[in-house]
Design an enzyme around this catalytic site. Sequence first.
Site, PDB file in Angstrom:
ATOM      1  N   ARG A   5       0.845  -1.215   0.000  1.00 39.76           N
ATOM      2  CA  ARG A   5       0.000   0.000   0.000  1.00 39.76           C
ATOM      3  C   ARG A   5       0.873   1.256   0.000  1.00 39.76           C
ATOM      4  NH1 ARG A   5      -4.445   0.493   4.658  1.00 39.76           N
ATOM      5  NH2 ARG A   5      -2.619   1.045   5.886  1.00 39.76           N
ATOM      6  N   LYS A  26      -2.520   6.988   1.167  1.00 37.86           N
ATOM      7  CA  LYS A  26      -2.250   7.299   2.576  1.00 37.86           C
ATOM      8  C   LYS A  26      -1.131   8.339   2.583  1.00 37.86           C
ATOM      9  CE  LYS A  26      -1.918   4.768   6.926  1.00 37.86           C
ATOM     10  NZ  LYS A  26      -2.935   5.480   7.644  1.00 37.86           N
TER      11      LYS A  26
HETATM   12  N1  PMP Z   1      -9.036   4.690   7.290  1.00 34.91           N
HETATM   13  C1  PMP Z   1      -8.140   5.644   7.548  1.00 34.91           C
HETATM   14  C2  PMP Z   1      -8.418   7.033   7.099  1.00 34.91           C
HETATM   15  C3  PMP Z   1      -6.956   5.347   8.248  1.00 34.91           C
HETATM   16  O1  PMP Z   1      -6.052   6.291   8.500  1.00 34.91           O
HETATM   17  C4  PMP Z   1      -6.745   4.026   8.688  1.00 34.91           C
HETATM   18  C5  PMP Z   1      -5.522   3.683   9.494  1.00 34.91           C
HETATM   19  N2  PMP Z   1      -4.393   3.608   8.724  1.00 34.91           N
HETATM   20  C6  PMP Z   1      -7.706   3.048   8.381  1.00 34.91           C
HETATM   21  C7  PMP Z   1      -8.842   3.421   7.692  1.00 34.91           C
HETATM   22  C8  PMP Z   1      -7.508   1.615   8.792  1.00 34.91           C
HETATM   23  O2  PMP Z   1      -6.526   1.045   7.969  1.00 34.91           O
HETATM   24  P1  PMP Z   1      -5.574  -0.133   8.494  1.00 34.91           P
HETATM   25  O3  PMP Z   1      -6.461  -1.236   8.910  1.00 34.91           O
HETATM   26  O4  PMP Z   1      -4.729  -0.469   7.321  1.00 34.91           O
HETATM   27  O5  PMP Z   1      -4.810   0.427   9.636  1.00 34.91           O
END
Ligand code: PMP
Length: 290
Positions: A52, A156
Amino acid sequence: MSRQVYINGKLVPQAEATVSVFDHGLLYGDGVFEGLRSYGGKIFRLEAHVRRLYESALAICLEIPMPEADMCQAINETVAANTIEDGSIEDGYIRALVTRGSGTLGLDPNRCSNPQVIIIADLIALYPQELYENGLEIITSSVIRNHPAALSPRIKSLNYLNNILAKIEGLHAGCVEALMLNHQGEVAECTGDNIFLVRDGALLTPPLDAGILGGVTRNAVIELARGAGFTVQEVAVTKHDVYIAQECFLTGTAAEVISVVKVDDRTIGTGKPGPVTLDLKERFHCLARQ
Ligand code: PMP
């Protein structure tokens, strides 16, 4: 305690891990990042997070100056360098980021050189245990999630102001998380977590094209739920669907699986963490620590 921080190929004491004030990561939020979790020194879904990170970088035309395999190795080495004897960083949180590098005060990314690759391994800061036991109360923020045509929520990026503004609104209302809708008024996700609903025994979660981050925990929970025989539908969800759900829970690297028992002052289901949420929370707990 002082940490060993990875910066540009080396582990250095945290006080020496510095970036230029001309770095576009600082000046413009121009860069990408990942938040990862280690359990007993082992990183949960390392390859998925690194994938990612590289996809986010690709989307913003940022070339990460090392292959994915080396990034994985650097993350593992950083965790190992910070594992101390009493094991207190055994359950850790890792931040990996890549900035555009040092440039001029203008926007032009072509004037930037030397993207900074930084990896920090620290202790995990969890929600208080009480919130896991009783569930979260959240509000819907008036701040909508970034329009995908403006800045795709699948990236991200180091610019988290969209989420931070919603978080501020949540905190003003006494909530540690806040629900964000998309530009179409549908439910997208929370400021740092994905959302799931339970309706008639089936799980519902907004699809990626609702304008959300494709959460690594979200994917793991979808797999676990399907494996356990639940139907999981990635479908558009409205605020009304949330209010009438039998259960609601959030997923994220730091939060893992956490129940939501109140949204905008509406009690969800019985007002206590429900059986499907608790089941999946336990399954995730076992998966992450296996
Ligand atoms: N949505 C957003 C906006 C986030 O910042 C995160 C955390 N990284 C998530 C969802 C959850 O993603 P993950 O399970 O990969 O941490």
